[in-house]
Write an enzyme that holds these catalytic residues in place. Structure first.
Site, PDB file in Angstrom:
ATOM      1  N   GLY A  66     -10.131  55.374  12.502  1.00 37.87           N
ATOM      2  CA  GLY A  66      -9.754  54.397  13.508  1.00 37.87           C
ATOM      3  C   GLY A  66      -8.261  54.240  13.672  1.00 37.87           C
ATOM      4  O   GLY A  66      -7.794  53.520  14.553  1.00 37.87           O
ATOM      5  N   HIS A  67      -7.482  54.954  12.793  1.00 39.37           N
ATOM      6  CA  HIS A  67      -6.021  54.885  12.856  1.00 39.37           C
ATOM      7  C   HIS A  67      -5.417  56.199  13.356  1.00 39.37           C
ATOM      8  O   HIS A  67      -4.221  56.427  13.198  1.00 39.37           O
ATOM      9  CB  HIS A  67      -5.449  54.577  11.475  1.00 39.37           C
ATOM     10  CG  HIS A  67      -5.995  53.338  10.851  1.00 39.37           C
ATOM     11  ND1 HIS A  67      -5.937  52.114  11.470  1.00 39.37           N
ATOM     12  CD2 HIS A  67      -6.619  53.130   9.662  1.00 39.37           C
ATOM     13  CE1 HIS A  67      -6.495  51.190  10.685  1.00 39.37           C
ATOM     14  NE2 HIS A  67      -6.923  51.794   9.597  1.00 39.37           N
ATOM     15  N   ASP A 110      -8.535  51.298  -0.734  1.00 38.30           N
ATOM     16  CA  ASP A 110      -7.823  52.567  -0.885  1.00 38.30           C
ATOM     17  C   ASP A 110      -7.205  52.676  -2.276  1.00 38.30           C
ATOM     18  O   ASP A 110      -7.321  53.714  -2.944  1.00 38.30           O
ATOM     19  CB  ASP A 110      -6.719  52.678   0.170  1.00 38.30           C
ATOM     20  CG  ASP A 110      -7.264  52.843   1.585  1.00 38.30           C
ATOM     21  OD1 ASP A 110      -8.483  52.989   1.745  1.00 38.30           O
ATOM     22  OD2 ASP A 110      -6.453  52.823   2.525  1.00 38.30           O
ATOM     23  N   HIS A 158      -5.983  46.628  10.908  1.00 45.29           N
ATOM     24  CA  HIS A 158      -7.434  46.471  10.968  1.00 45.29           C
ATOM     25  C   HIS A 158      -7.799  45.229  11.779  1.00 45.29           C
ATOM     26  O   HIS A 158      -8.957  44.809  11.785  1.00 45.29           O
ATOM     27  CB  HIS A 158      -8.028  46.344   9.567  1.00 45.29           C
ATOM     28  CG  HIS A 158      -7.668  47.463   8.653  1.00 45.29           C
ATOM     29  ND1 HIS A 158      -6.616  47.377   7.760  1.00 45.29           N
ATOM     30  CD2 HIS A 158      -8.204  48.701   8.508  1.00 45.29           C
ATOM     31  CE1 HIS A 158      -6.529  48.523   7.099  1.00 45.29           C
ATOM     32  NE2 HIS A 158      -7.469  49.338   7.527  1.00 45.29           N
TER      33      HIS A 158
END
Length: 329
Positions: free
Chosen positions: A55-56, A109, A215
């Site tokens: 999504g990035h 992460d 996000h």
């Protein structure tokens, strides 16, 4: 929700299939979809691996190639990849000089890359990026978030890795670049995660989120929509204020779009930010404008300032050939 997808369940796999087919001269896909790696591994070089939730894009797979990353591990949308992905990537691209993980400071992460590091039977070091000055903690992180400055770390450290520098030197360089890099973003709209089917948060027609995360996490505050000059002024003051005594000399200025902002507006913001840096002791020596670290379809942008020195200028200028960033021979 209107999106160009076939199924929420297959959007990532199908996107990666298209990406690797379109750039087959640069990258290759793991048959199990765990990572994207360089088409050809360079023997004897420290392997640079990054990754994070999808999504990035183009972060991180778009920065796999000569002069940047050796592999990237994509998670589901806004979801960390798993340790087995990082381990598989390391085993595929490490060729005897060790592995450097470049990790954005988000709890999932950090935890999963740490687990992978502990499980690998080869030298591994980590650089944690945390360039966002907007908030000290958020719903995704303990401490500052890693955002668009991650691309700058990946490029400069990637160039140094191509020179054959060892693992310890690359880790130290990455930490130094991260320590001289600051970012802040603003959202004009929310983003829509395909699995959710609706905007992550609601912004009124006359509102914006100052300091938003990539996000869709809350920023510093929700405020009335302001002019580009006013937005630029607040972000510049936040970035320079946080750099403090480091904010002097040559710098790289990155105006990064979040996925739903036209280039015309991004260049307008570049002009507004650059004008505010004039007379502040900062010289914009290198510039990048575009959508590199996105948040799906969010409208808005971030400002990143990375202070340079002769070494990091040379490493930034060094040749790079990836899907999303390329220059030089």
């Amino acid at each position: 929700m209107k999106k160009l997808i076939n199924s929420v369940d297959t959007v990532l796999a199908e996107s990666l299939a298209g990406f690797t087919a379109a750039h087959a001269d640069i990258v290759a896909a793991d048959p199990e979809g765990r990572f994207v790696r360089r088409a050809a591994v360079t023997p004897g070089k420290v392997a640079l691996i990054s990754g994070g939730g999808s999504g990035h894009e183009p972060l991180h797979a778009g920065f796999v190639g000569r002069g940047m990353l050796d592999a990237a591990c994509p998670g589901q949308v806004f979801t960390s990849p798993t340790p087995d992905q990082m381990i598989a990537a390391a085993e595929a691209v490490e060729s005897g000089a060790g592995v450097l993980f470049i990790v954005k400071n988000y709890e999932g992460d950090v935890m999963n890359f740490d687990m992978a590091r502990e499980m690998l039977d080869r030298p591994v070091a980590t650089v944690l990026t945390n360039d966002d000055v907007a908030v000290e903690t958020s719903s995704y992180s303990t401490g500052r978030r890693g955002v668009a400055g991650t691309m700058i770390v990946e490029k400069i450290v990637g160039a140094a890795a191509e020179e054959g520098r060892d693992l310890a030197a690359l880790q130290a360089l990455g930490e130094r670049v991260n320590g001289r890099t600051r970012s802040m973003g603003v959202a004009l709209t929310s983003c829509t995660v395909p699995a959710a089917g609706k905007p992550t948060f609601a912004l009124g027609e006359g509102e914006m989120e100052m300091g938003v995360g990539i996000h869709g996490e809350p920023g510093r505050r929700r405020v009335p929509l302001a002019s580009a000059d006013a937005i630029a002024a607040e972000m510049v003051e936040a970035v320079l204020g946080d750099l403090a005594d480091q904010a002097s000399g040559d710098a790289l200025l990155l105006i990064n779009g979040f996925g739903g902002t036209p280039l015309m507006e991004l260049y307008l913001m570049y002009d507004a930010v650059r004008r505010r840096l004039n007379g502040r002791g900062v010289t914009v020596a290198r510039s990048v404008v575009g959508s590199y670290v996105t948040s799906l379809d969010m409208a808005g942008c971030s400002v990143t300032l990375s202070m340079l020195d002769p070494e990091t200028v040379a490493l930034w200028d060094a040749p790079v050939h990836t899907a999303a960033l390329r220059w030089g021979a």
